[in-house]
Scaffold this motif. Structure first.
Motif, PDB file in Angstrom:
ATOM      1  N   LEU A 194       0.859  -1.192   0.000  1.00  0.00           N
ATOM      2  CA  LEU A 194       0.000   0.000   0.000  1.00  0.00           C
ATOM      3  C   LEU A 194       0.888   1.232   0.000  1.00  0.00           C
ATOM      4  N   HIS A 195       0.564   2.165  -0.887  1.00  0.00           N
ATOM      5  CA  HIS A 195       1.293   3.431  -0.980  1.00  0.00           C
ATOM      6  C   HIS A 195       0.366   4.534  -0.478  1.00  0.00           C
ATOM      7  N   LEU A 196       0.845   5.274   0.535  1.00  0.00           N
ATOM      8  CA  LEU A 196       0.013   6.296   1.182  1.00  0.00           C
ATOM      9  C   LEU A 196       0.691   7.656   1.050  1.00  0.00           C
ATOM     10  N   ARG A 197       0.003   8.620   0.409  1.00  0.00           N
ATOM     11  CA  ARG A 197       0.512   9.989   0.279  1.00  0.00           C
ATOM     12  C   ARG A 197       0.023  10.809   1.471  1.00  0.00           C
ATOM     13  N   LEU A 198       0.947  11.476   2.153  1.00  0.00           N
ATOM     14  CA  LEU A 198       0.627  12.212   3.374  1.00  0.00           C
ATOM     15  C   LEU A 198       0.328  13.679   3.082  1.00  0.00           C
ATOM     16  N   ASP A 199      -0.428  14.294   3.977  1.00  0.00           N
ATOM     17  CA  ASP A 199      -0.760  15.720   3.840  1.00  0.00           C
ATOM     18  C   ASP A 199       0.295  16.602   4.498  1.00  0.00           C
ATOM     19  N   THR A 200       1.223  15.981   5.165  1.00  0.00           N
ATOM     20  CA  THR A 200       2.248  16.718   5.891  1.00  0.00           C
ATOM     21  C   THR A 200       3.595  16.029   5.698  1.00  0.00           C
ATOM     22  N   THR A 201       4.662  16.700   6.118  1.00  0.00           N
ATOM     23  CA  THR A 201       5.996  16.119   6.001  1.00  0.00           C
ATOM     24  C   THR A 201       6.399  15.481   7.323  1.00  0.00           C
ATOM     25  N   ILE A 202       6.917  14.261   7.249  1.00  0.00           N
ATOM     26  CA  ILE A 202       7.389  13.554   8.439  1.00  0.00           C
ATOM     27  C   ILE A 202       8.815  13.081   8.180  1.00  0.00           C
ATOM     28  N   PRO A 203       9.539  12.631   9.197  1.00  0.00           N
ATOM     29  CA  PRO A 203      10.908  12.157   8.972  1.00  0.00           C
ATOM     30  C   PRO A 203      10.936  10.899   8.098  1.00  0.00           C
ATOM     31  N   SER A 204      12.047  10.670   7.441  1.00  0.00           N
ATOM     32  CA  SER A 204      12.250   9.427   6.683  1.00  0.00           C
ATOM     33  C   SER A 204      12.734   8.347   7.642  1.00  0.00           C
ATOM     34  N   PHE A 205      12.119   7.186   7.574  1.00  0.00           N
ATOM     35  CA  PHE A 205      12.497   6.089   8.475  1.00  0.00           C
ATOM     36  C   PHE A 205      11.993   4.769   7.912  1.00  0.00           C
ATOM     37  N   THR A 206      12.494   3.693   8.500  1.00  0.00           N
ATOM     38  CA  THR A 206      11.994   2.351   8.195  1.00  0.00           C
ATOM     39  C   THR A 206      11.677   1.660   9.517  1.00  0.00           C
ATOM     40  N   LEU A 207      10.468   1.119   9.624  1.00  0.00           N
ATOM     41  CA  LEU A 207      10.035   0.446  10.848  1.00  0.00           C
ATOM     42  C   LEU A 207       9.711  -1.004  10.530  1.00  0.00           C
ATOM     43  N   ASP A 208      10.310  -1.919  11.303  1.00  0.00           N
ATOM     44  CA  ASP A 208      10.083  -3.355  11.112  1.00  0.00           C
ATOM     45  C   ASP A 208       9.946  -4.034  12.457  1.00  0.00           C
ATOM     46  N   GLN A 209       9.393  -5.222  12.433  1.00  0.00           N
ATOM     47  CA  GLN A 209       9.368  -6.037  13.643  1.00  0.00           C
ATOM     48  C   GLN A 209      10.788  -6.501  13.961  1.00  0.00           C
ATOM     49  N   GLU A 210      11.150  -6.425  15.229  1.00  0.00           N
ATOM     50  CA  GLU A 210      12.476  -6.889  15.651  1.00  0.00           C
ATOM     51  C   GLU A 210      12.600  -8.379  15.379  1.00  0.00           C
ATOM     52  N   GLY A 211      13.717  -8.779  14.755  1.00  0.00           N
ATOM     53  CA  GLY A 211      13.933 -10.186  14.440  1.00  0.00           C
ATOM     54  C   GLY A 211      15.403 -10.468  14.234  1.00  0.00           C
ATOM     55  N   LEU A 212      15.707 -11.722  13.867  1.00  0.00           N
ATOM     56  CA  LEU A 212      17.098 -12.140  13.690  1.00  0.00           C
ATOM     57  C   LEU A 212      17.786 -11.324  12.601  1.00  0.00           C
ATOM     58  N   LEU A 213      17.076 -11.102  11.478  1.00  0.00           N
ATOM     59  CA  LEU A 213      17.672 -10.366  10.367  1.00  0.00           C
ATOM     60  C   LEU A 213      18.042  -8.948  10.782  1.00  0.00           C
ATOM     61  N   GLN A 214      17.169  -8.325  11.591  1.00  0.00           N
ATOM     62  CA  GLN A 214      17.437  -6.968  12.044  1.00  0.00           C
ATOM     63  C   GLN A 214      18.646  -6.929  12.983  1.00  0.00           C
ATOM     64  N   ARG A 215      18.804  -7.972  13.801  1.00  0.00           N
ATOM     65  CA  ARG A 215      19.970  -8.032  14.697  1.00  0.00           C
ATOM     66  C   ARG A 215      21.265  -8.157  13.882  1.00  0.00           C
ATOM     67  N   VAL A 216      21.214  -8.906  12.790  1.00  0.00           N
ATOM     68  CA  VAL A 216      22.375  -9.017  11.903  1.00  0.00           C
ATOM     69  C   VAL A 216      22.705  -7.662  11.292  1.00  0.00           C
ATOM     70  N   HIS A 217      21.662  -6.922  10.876  1.00  0.00           N
ATOM     71  CA  HIS A 217      21.860  -5.586  10.321  1.00  0.00           C
ATOM     72  C   HIS A 217      22.553  -4.681  11.332  1.00  0.00           C
ATOM     73  N   ALA A 218      22.176  -4.824  12.602  1.00  0.00           N
ATOM     74  CA  ALA A 218      22.780  -4.001  13.652  1.00  0.00           C
ATOM     75  C   ALA A 218      24.276  -4.250  13.746  1.00  0.00           C
ATOM     76  N   LEU A 219      24.702  -5.514  13.516  1.00  0.00           N
ATOM     77  CA  LEU A 219      26.121  -5.855  13.565  1.00  0.00           C
ATOM     78  C   LEU A 219      26.898  -5.217  12.422  1.00  0.00           C
ATOM     79  N   THR A 220      26.193  -4.911  11.313  1.00  0.00           N
ATOM     80  CA  THR A 220      26.859  -4.304  10.155  1.00  0.00           C
ATOM     81  C   THR A 220      26.931  -2.784  10.268  1.00  0.00           C
ATOM     82  N   GLY A 221      26.418  -2.238  11.362  1.00  0.00           N
ATOM     83  CA  GLY A 221      26.520  -0.800  11.573  1.00  0.00           C
ATOM     84  C   GLY A 221      25.221  -0.047  11.445  1.00  0.00           C
ATOM     85  N   LEU A 222      24.139  -0.707  11.033  1.00  0.00           N
ATOM     86  CA  LEU A 222      22.830  -0.062  10.951  1.00  0.00           C
ATOM     87  C   LEU A 222      22.254   0.032  12.357  1.00  0.00           C
ATOM     88  N   LYS A 223      22.133   1.240  12.847  1.00  0.00           N
ATOM     89  CA  LYS A 223      21.791   1.438  14.253  1.00  0.00           C
ATOM     90  C   LYS A 223      20.292   1.483  14.467  1.00  0.00           C
TER      91      LYS A 223
END
Length: 739
Positions: A622-651
């Protein structure tokens, strides 16, 4: 212990209903048993013996719940051939041997045997059986016994028989033909009489009652003999004592002959297919939606067939018509099958002499009606609506069966289906490599323990459907299931029909069953069972929506959205999202568009990697166009893959005072201060109290999806609702910040 006690109490509580249902079914089983036996050139009592033995044995040892057993319509032609070629005594031996084979099939867990035959071929075989029954019995119904070599000859002679009946001078034959025609009229129009008391007695039993009353009218009132010719009356029926003391002679003299084993295999094949199809159909009627143990039922049917053969009966099969009557009259467990056998036994003990007052044309009218129902012209129209290729399979099976027999007929249907699949697929080598292994993968999805995802690759046809069926049968019907065919190039009619049956079953049991991934497949007709193929061939009848696309169209209408099933190559609005930086987007399709709310939901096809590492993915987003400006971010459920990403420097950005949120979610972005400011209490609480989604913001737009796969219609509704609530939360926060 308490569960066992409650089941026992429930059994006795439901016993009156099952006794009544068994009695009603016995009213149908009596005339049908007599008629089917005589149509098979067996003694009339053989059909009743079959129902009694089957009812007792299967009710005790069977694995189904509301089915009724007895002689089957489909076995008339095979039994007739067996008796005419082997003789009655050797035919009993063939019946016993077929019972042994049925038991072996049960022990080998071959309960899915019927799934190995294409649906149209089975329909053609059943239609041929209907014509075999109708062809021979029609002439007897008109008081005209003839002998012909083939079923086609019997069918061709029908107009001549009608003409002869109109010119009868023999009074006995006129009365015989009149009894047959009147009985056929009762069978045709009785269901249209909507009287609840009259309907307590089924049409076949009314034929028996009226026939006996007619006989007594001439005997007691007019003091005359029954005017119907004696050759067209049921011959003398042995008493119950004679049945139990004078067992028939059984000869195994033909044990080594080809004709003997041809009959055995034919009897076994038709008995198993008819029973398994009936069990599958009756399970849909069961109010408690229980699944039958088909392998256990095969063992019980085999054992009862062995017993039936030794006491002068025929093959015992599960019968759909009598089983339907059982359900409609309140039958809830196997005891109704037992009581149907019990009341048949009572009829034979008390009224065996009265049965000889029934004219043969009246009984044959019941079978003519049955044969017509099996080979109804409506069936041809239905098959044609599925696809022209299905009609070819149907007629090849039907005509081959009529000319050469049932084994050759069903074999011709299978071969024809495979040839058509090869021709339509246009990838014979690929087809031959994968047609026996559809590569079915199933797993539970992490966040929903009751949600099952099944992916099918390559080809899925009647030959390998059992692999998919094994996976689906392992899932309780109160769960949610998604079957994804987006990686499957070919799905045949038999698979589509079976999946439709699963959908109905899951809906009735409180679950949800969705078929996805067929939107890019082609079908020549609009029928939901039509064969689907992922090939670039021209469409003969225009664009046909799949069941899922029809559901999406319905969702669009109810939500006030625009729906487009067409491919859309303009995907530039997705280029600004980080998720697609290393991916190549092919197109989007199945769009649900709301211009007012500035969002669109769509299916998308994209690829990752190149050359041999290239992998095509289809997903719903789903693509949602907003009426206002918000920060750029990515939100995901915490999981094993995300923990691996953290080890590569993605905070991972943690939100103060919300340790549970920081533990459950993985939040990425460059401007940490603005992101923490955006994720205030209201936004954090919103995400904590809603299902997990992958959410990416590029400042002015949001990209939202759950899994990298196509979503079910249920999941699409949830995604639409989630996005609306999220936009409201963001709008309220922006308004608060401006104050």
């Amino acid at each position: 212990m308490n569960q066992k006690k409650s089941k026992t109490l429930l059994f006795f509580k439901q016993l009156p209903k099952n006794i009544f249902s068994g009695f009603v079914v016995s009213l149908i089983a009596l005339p049908l048993g007599l008629g089917l036996a005589m149509a098979s050139d067996a003694p009339a009592i053989a059909g009743v013996i079959t129902a009694i033995v089957g009812g007792v044995v299967v009710s005790i040892l069977g694995g189904s719940h509301v089915t009724i057993t007895g002689p089957g319509n489909g076995l008339v032609g095979v039994t007739l051939v067996a008796i005419s070629t082997l003789g009655l005594e050797t035919a009993y031996a063939a019946i016993i041997c077929s019972g042994v084979l049925l038991m072996i099939l049960g022990f080998l867990k071959m309960g899915n045997l019927a799934d190995f035959f294409p649906s149209s071929a089975i329909q053609g075989m059943l239609a041929a059986i209907g014509l075999i029954i109708l062809g021979k019995q029609f002439h007897i119904m008109f008081g005209h016994k003839i002998n012909r070599d083939t079923t086609i000859d019997y069918l061709v002679d029908i107009p001549f028989t009608i003409n002869d009946a109109l010119h009868y001078e023999n009074t006995g034959l006129i009365y015989a033909a009149s009894a047959g025609v009147l009985s056929l009229m009762i069978m045709l129009f009785y269901s249209k009489i909507r009287n609840k008391y009259l309907q307590l007695i089924p049409a076949p039993m009314w034929i028996v009652i009226l026939s006996i009353l007619f006989s007594y009218y001439f005997e007691l009132v007019l003091h005359q003999n029954n005017p119907i010719a004696k050759d067209y009356m049921i011959p003398a029926i042995p008493s119950f004592t004679e049945i139990t003391t004078q067992l028939p002679k059984i000869s195994f003299s033909g044990f080594g002959s080809t004709a003997f084993w041809g009959s055995v295999i034919s009897l076994t094949l038709i008995a198993s297919i008819e029973s398994l199809l009936s069990i599958k159909a009756v399970d849909k009627l069961d109010s408690e939606k229980r699944r039958s143990n088909v392998n256990r039922d095969l063992k019980a049917l085999g054992l009862s067939t062995i017993g039936s053969g030794f006491v002068g009966g025929l093959n015992v099969v599960t019968v759909i018509a009598r089983s339907s009557v059982n359900v409609n009259n309140g039958g809830t467990n196997r005891s109704s099958n037992f009581f149907h056998a019990f009341f048949l036994m009572v009829f034979i003990v008390l009224f065996s002499t009265q049965l000889t007052r029934i004219p043969l044309p009246a009984l044959m009218a019941i079978l003519v009606y049955t044969g017509y129902k099996l080979a109804s012209p409506d069936l041809i129209r239905k098959i044609f609506s599925v696809g022209k290729e299905q009609l070819i399979i149907f007629f090849v099976t039907l005509l081959t069966t009529l000319q050469f027999g049932l084994i050759f007929g069903i074999s011709a249907g299978v071969v024809t289906t495979l040839m058509i699949h090869f021709i339509i697929s246009r990838k014979i080598n690929l087809f031959l490599r994968h047609w026996v292994k559809p590569n079915v993968l199933m797993f539970r999805e992490d966040d929903k323990k009751s949600n099952y995802y099944v992916s099918v690759k390559h080809f899925c046809t009647f030959v390998n459907f059992y692999r998919l069926k094994e996976k689906l049968d392992a899932i309780s019907e109160d769960n949610d299931v998604i079957v994804d065919f987006s990686m499957c190039e070919f799905v045949d009619h038999t698979v589509m029909e079976n999946l439709h049956n699963y959908q109905n079953l899951f809906i009735k049991k409180g679950g949800h069953f969705d078929v996805v991934g067929l939107d890019m497949h082609e079908a020549d007709t609009k029928h939901p069972f039509a064969l689907r193929r992922l090939l670039k061939t021209p469409r003969l009848f225009g664009y046909n929506l799949t069941k899922r696309q029809e559901n999406l169209e319905s969702i669009a209408e109810s939500y006030g959205l625009r729906y487009s099933a067409d491919k859309n190559k303009d995907t530039r609005f997705l280029d600004a999202f980080l998720f697609f930086y290393t991916k190549h987007i092919s197109h989007i399709y199945n769009e649900l568009i709301d211009d007012t709310a500035h969002y669109n939901l769509f299916d998308i096809e994209f690829s990752e990697g190149e050359f041999i590492a290239r992998e095509v993915v289809r997903a719903s987003m789903l693509h949602l166009r907003l009426d206002t400006t918000i920060p750029s971010f990515t939100l995901d459920q915490e999981g094993l893959l995300q923990r691996v990403h953290a080890l590569t420097g993605l905070k991972d950005i943690n939100i103060e005072k919300h340790h549970d949120f920081s533990k459950r979610f993985y939040l990425l972005g460059e401007n940490e201060e603005n992101i923490r400011s955006f994720f205030n209490d209201d936004v954090v609480h919103f995400f904590e109290s809603n299902p997990y989604y992958h959410i990416e913001s590029n400042g002015k737009n949001l990209l939202i999806f759950s899994k990298e796969r196509l979503a079910s219609t249920k999941e699409i509704k949830a995604l639409l609702a989630f996005s609306k609530r999220l936009k409201t939360v963001i709008s309220e926060q922006s308004a608060f910040e401006k104050m």
